[in-house]
Design a protein around this motif. Sequence first.
Motif, short mmCIF file in Angstrom:
data_model
loop_
_atom_site.label_atom_id
_atom_site.label_comp_id
_atom_site.label_asym_id
_atom_site.label_seq_id
_atom_site.Cartn_x
_atom_site.Cartn_y
_atom_site.Cartn_z
N THR A 107 -48.33 -46.79 -8.04
CA THR A 107 -49.67 -46.25 -8.23
C THR A 107 -50.18 -45.58 -6.96
O THR A 107 -50.72 -44.48 -7.00
CB THR A 107 -50.63 -47.37 -8.67
OG1 THR A 107 -50.15 -47.97 -9.87
CG2 THR A 107 -52.03 -46.83 -8.90
N GLY A 108 -50.00 -46.24 -5.82
CA GLY A 108 -50.41 -45.65 -4.55
C GLY A 108 -49.67 -44.36 -4.25
O GLY A 108 -50.26 -43.39 -3.77
N MET A 109 -48.37 -44.34 -4.53
CA MET A 109 -47.58 -43.12 -4.30
C MET A 109 -48.03 -41.98 -5.20
O MET A 109 -48.11 -40.83 -4.76
CB MET A 109 -46.09 -43.43 -4.50
CG MET A 109 -45.51 -44.31 -3.44
SD MET A 109 -43.84 -44.88 -3.79
CE MET A 109 -42.94 -43.37 -3.83
N ALA A 110 -48.32 -42.29 -6.46
CA ALA A 110 -48.77 -41.25 -7.38
C ALA A 110 -50.13 -40.69 -6.95
O ALA A 110 -50.33 -39.46 -6.95
CB ALA A 110 -48.87 -41.81 -8.80
N LEU A 111 -51.04 -41.56 -6.56
CA LEU A 111 -52.35 -41.09 -6.12
C LEU A 111 -52.26 -40.32 -4.81
O LEU A 111 -52.98 -39.33 -4.62
CB LEU A 111 -53.31 -42.28 -5.99
CG LEU A 111 -53.67 -42.96 -7.31
CD1 LEU A 111 -54.47 -44.23 -7.06
CD2 LEU A 111 -54.44 -42.03 -8.21
N ALA A 112 -51.38 -40.74 -3.91
CA ALA A 112 -51.19 -40.01 -2.65
C ALA A 112 -50.59 -38.63 -2.92
O ALA A 112 -51.02 -37.64 -2.32
CB ALA A 112 -50.30 -40.81 -1.71
N ALA A 113 -49.62 -38.55 -3.81
CA ALA A 113 -49.01 -37.25 -4.12
C ALA A 113 -50.04 -36.31 -4.74
O ALA A 113 -50.07 -35.11 -4.43
CB ALA A 113 -47.83 -37.44 -5.07
N VAL B 10 -56.93 -37.60 -14.34
CA VAL B 10 -56.76 -39.05 -14.19
C VAL B 10 -57.08 -39.79 -15.48
O VAL B 10 -56.33 -40.68 -15.90
CB VAL B 10 -57.63 -39.56 -13.02
CG1 VAL B 10 -57.58 -41.07 -12.91
CG2 VAL B 10 -57.19 -38.93 -11.72
N LYS B 11 -58.16 -39.42 -16.12
CA LYS B 11 -58.54 -40.13 -17.34
C LYS B 11 -57.55 -39.92 -18.47
O LYS B 11 -57.35 -40.78 -19.30
CB LYS B 11 -59.93 -39.68 -17.79
CG LYS B 11 -61.05 -40.19 -16.93
CD LYS B 11 -62.38 -39.76 -17.50
CE LYS B 11 -63.52 -40.26 -16.64
NZ LYS B 11 -64.82 -39.83 -17.16
N MET C 108 -54.51 -43.04 -15.89
CA MET C 108 -55.03 -44.33 -16.31
C MET C 108 -54.24 -44.93 -17.48
O MET C 108 -53.92 -46.12 -17.46
CB MET C 108 -56.52 -44.24 -16.63
CG MET C 108 -57.38 -43.93 -15.41
SD MET C 108 -57.13 -45.07 -14.03
CE MET C 108 -57.88 -46.53 -14.67
N PRO C 109 -53.87 -44.15 -18.51
CA PRO C 109 -53.02 -44.73 -19.55
C PRO C 109 -51.65 -45.17 -19.03
O PRO C 109 -51.10 -46.19 -19.47
CB PRO C 109 -52.87 -43.61 -20.57
CG PRO C 109 -54.06 -42.76 -20.38
CD PRO C 109 -54.36 -42.83 -18.92
N MET C 110 -51.10 -44.41 -18.06
CA MET C 110 -49.81 -44.81 -17.49
C MET C 110 -49.93 -46.12 -16.73
O MET C 110 -49.03 -46.97 -16.80
CB MET C 110 -49.27 -43.70 -16.59
CG MET C 110 -48.80 -42.48 -17.35
SD MET C 110 -48.22 -41.16 -16.30
CE MET C 110 -46.82 -41.92 -15.52
#
Length: 117
Positions: free
Chosen positions: A79-85, A95-96, A100-102
């Motif tokens: 999750t942190g890696m996806a948000l950082a990318a 995101v919504k 968020m579903p992922m």
Amino acid sequence: MEIIDNKNLPDMNPVRREKNIYIGTAIVLCGVVWLMFNFDLVGSLFFHRFFSWQVFLMALGGYFLVLRKWLVGGAVLITGMALAAMDWYDLNIPVKQVLMPMILIAVGIAVILQNKY
């Protein structure tokens, strides 16, 4: 034969000692990067990426992986890696609608597999 009393010895739990080493190393590393930023040895882009909440999530996930909490650690790290990318490479992923579903699917899989691993 002499009987050794272990009650007075300090608790030397190897997992606790391992936790302290990683936490202490992370704190020292943060201080070094902050000091280098104050002396203009690292750029502001690196500093602000290093001290972001996305990197905090990745570090927290790595910490859980060190503690052998594989599912929680992997989910938080990914999750942190996806948000950082998304932030660093200006990816416009709604995101919504997608992220968020992922995350919800990943949490559900972690709950299902929790007893197996």
